[in-house]
Design a protein around this motif. Sequence first.
Motif, short mmCIF file in Angstrom:
data_model
loop_
_atom_site.label_atom_id
_atom_site.label_comp_id
_atom_site.label_asym_id
_atom_site.label_seq_id
_atom_site.Cartn_x
_atom_site.Cartn_y
_atom_site.Cartn_z
N VAL A 106 159.67 53.79 -28.26
CA VAL A 106 161.00 55.26 -27.46
C VAL A 106 161.89 54.55 -26.93
CG1 VAL A 106 160.35 55.48 -24.92
CG2 VAL A 106 158.94 55.06 -26.20
N LEU A 107 162.00 52.83 -27.31
CA LEU A 107 163.24 52.47 -26.61
C LEU A 107 164.74 52.63 -27.87
CD1 LEU A 107 165.26 50.96 -24.31
CD2 LEU A 107 164.96 48.52 -25.85
N PRO A 108 164.69 52.63 -29.35
CA PRO A 108 165.70 52.95 -30.12
C PRO A 108 165.64 54.28 -30.01
CG PRO A 108 163.76 50.99 -31.22
CD PRO A 108 163.22 51.75 -29.81
N LEU A 109 164.91 54.99 -30.19
CA LEU A 109 165.60 56.12 -29.88
C LEU A 109 166.31 56.96 -28.72
CD1 LEU A 109 161.59 58.31 -31.05
CD2 LEU A 109 163.79 58.29 -32.33
N ALA A 110 165.76 56.35 -27.96
CA ALA A 110 166.66 56.49 -26.20
C ALA A 110 168.41 56.03 -26.58
CB ALA A 110 165.76 55.94 -24.99
N LEU A 111 168.08 54.72 -27.33
CA LEU A 111 169.78 54.33 -27.41
C LEU A 111 170.27 55.10 -28.31
CD1 LEU A 111 168.55 50.24 -27.92
CD2 LEU A 111 169.63 51.28 -25.57
N ALA A 112 169.48 55.20 -29.43
CA ALA A 112 169.89 56.21 -30.08
C ALA A 112 170.34 57.61 -29.90
CB ALA A 112 169.20 56.73 -31.68
N GLY A 113 169.28 58.40 -28.84
CA GLY A 113 170.15 59.56 -28.66
C GLY A 113 171.43 59.44 -27.42
N ILE A 114 170.69 58.25 -26.68
CA ILE A 114 172.29 58.34 -25.77
C ILE A 114 173.96 58.05 -26.60
CG2 ILE A 114 173.26 56.65 -24.00
CD1 ILE A 114 169.98 56.48 -22.69
N GLY A 115 173.63 56.88 -27.46
CA GLY A 115 174.79 56.39 -28.19
C GLY A 115 175.45 57.20 -29.08
N ALA A 116 174.63 58.55 -29.43
CA ALA A 116 175.15 59.69 -29.67
C ALA A 116 175.86 60.59 -29.04
CB ALA A 116 173.76 60.92 -30.72
N GLY A 117 174.95 60.74 -27.86
CA GLY A 117 175.94 62.20 -26.69
C GLY A 117 177.10 61.80 -26.24
N ALA A 118 177.16 60.05 -26.01
CA ALA A 118 177.94 59.26 -25.70
C ALA A 118 179.34 59.32 -26.17
CB ALA A 118 178.05 57.92 -24.78
N GLY A 119 178.90 59.14 -27.93
CA GLY A 119 179.88 59.13 -29.79
C GLY A 119 180.29 60.19 -29.01
N VAL A 120 179.69 61.32 -29.35
CA VAL A 120 180.86 62.62 -29.25
C VAL A 120 181.41 63.28 -28.48
CG1 VAL A 120 179.93 64.80 -28.83
CG2 VAL A 120 178.51 63.50 -30.67
#
Length: 330
Positions: free
Chosen positions: A148-162
């Motif tokens: 759960v934590l890695p997926l959450a970080l991946a999602g937040i990172g992708a949204g913030a990066g965009v």
Amino acid sequence: MSPSSLPPHRRVTAVVLLVPALVALALWAFAWPAARTAPRDLPLGVAGPAAATAPVEQRLAQQKGAFDVHRYADGTAARAAVEDREVYGAVVVSAQGPTLLTASAAGPAVAQLLEQAVADGSGGRVTTVDVVPAAERDPRGAVLSTSVLPLALAGIGAGAGVTLLGLRGARAVAALTGSAALVGAVAAGLSQSWLEAVPGNWWTVAGTFALAALAMGAAVAGLAALLGHPGVALGGLVIMLLGNPFSGASSAPEMLPEPAGAIGQWLPPGAGVSLLRSVSFFDGAAATGPLLTLSWWAALGLGAVLIGAAPKGRTGNAAPAPERDLTPAG
């Protein structure tokens, strides 16, 4: 007014107050569910003749509000209910004594709790059968719960990066979708191909990971498209401080204090874990709800990204066109 334009003493005060507030929020979000973990209307089946199951139901009823008892005609029906994720386990009473059917794949902590609760109520004379076991290489479900934590970080990172890279419209959608697809492939490769902890069809598992990552990334990017950079912070807080601890990944939603369990299943991390359990261990049983939840988050987030990139209409404050000088040239 930007934060940097505030007087220095106000900026110091903001840091002094904001950091403890975030710590308090994080401790509440993570520690409260962990400290109050207990069964609350946990679906549990009971099968067998009414006269034989009556004492079992009475013992379960003594634990007020702990179990939501479902009655089945026989062991076959009870087993099917466990396999279809209608219940987390079932007590089958026969002439040979009680048999507890569990599904450690639905949550090893829940299966262990049921074993203890039924054994205590029957004097320890109970046979336990794990109908849907967890992965042999991961009997405690650690890989699935910690994903759960890695997926959450991946999602937040992708949204913030965009958002921070200034991608808008179709480019932002393409970046979010492509990133989620790669996250799904990597997560499936690690959790299934390497660790052998998440069984099932590889493409279905990868698609589940990808959809969960896309739902979280689209939510963050969509909020940012509508609210600006504060939307990144808001999306990150919701996913990390609510979605992650309220997901029930390490136990079950019915083990969390109300309304944390219900809230968690409406957020992408909780829905992602539930969908992953269904497609990996239960042949897709009970997958519709979490699949729809993730799809709605992804669709709404991507829709907000596209809406935020749409050209704004002209306002009435536009500068008037300069007047032409009609004076004859002298």
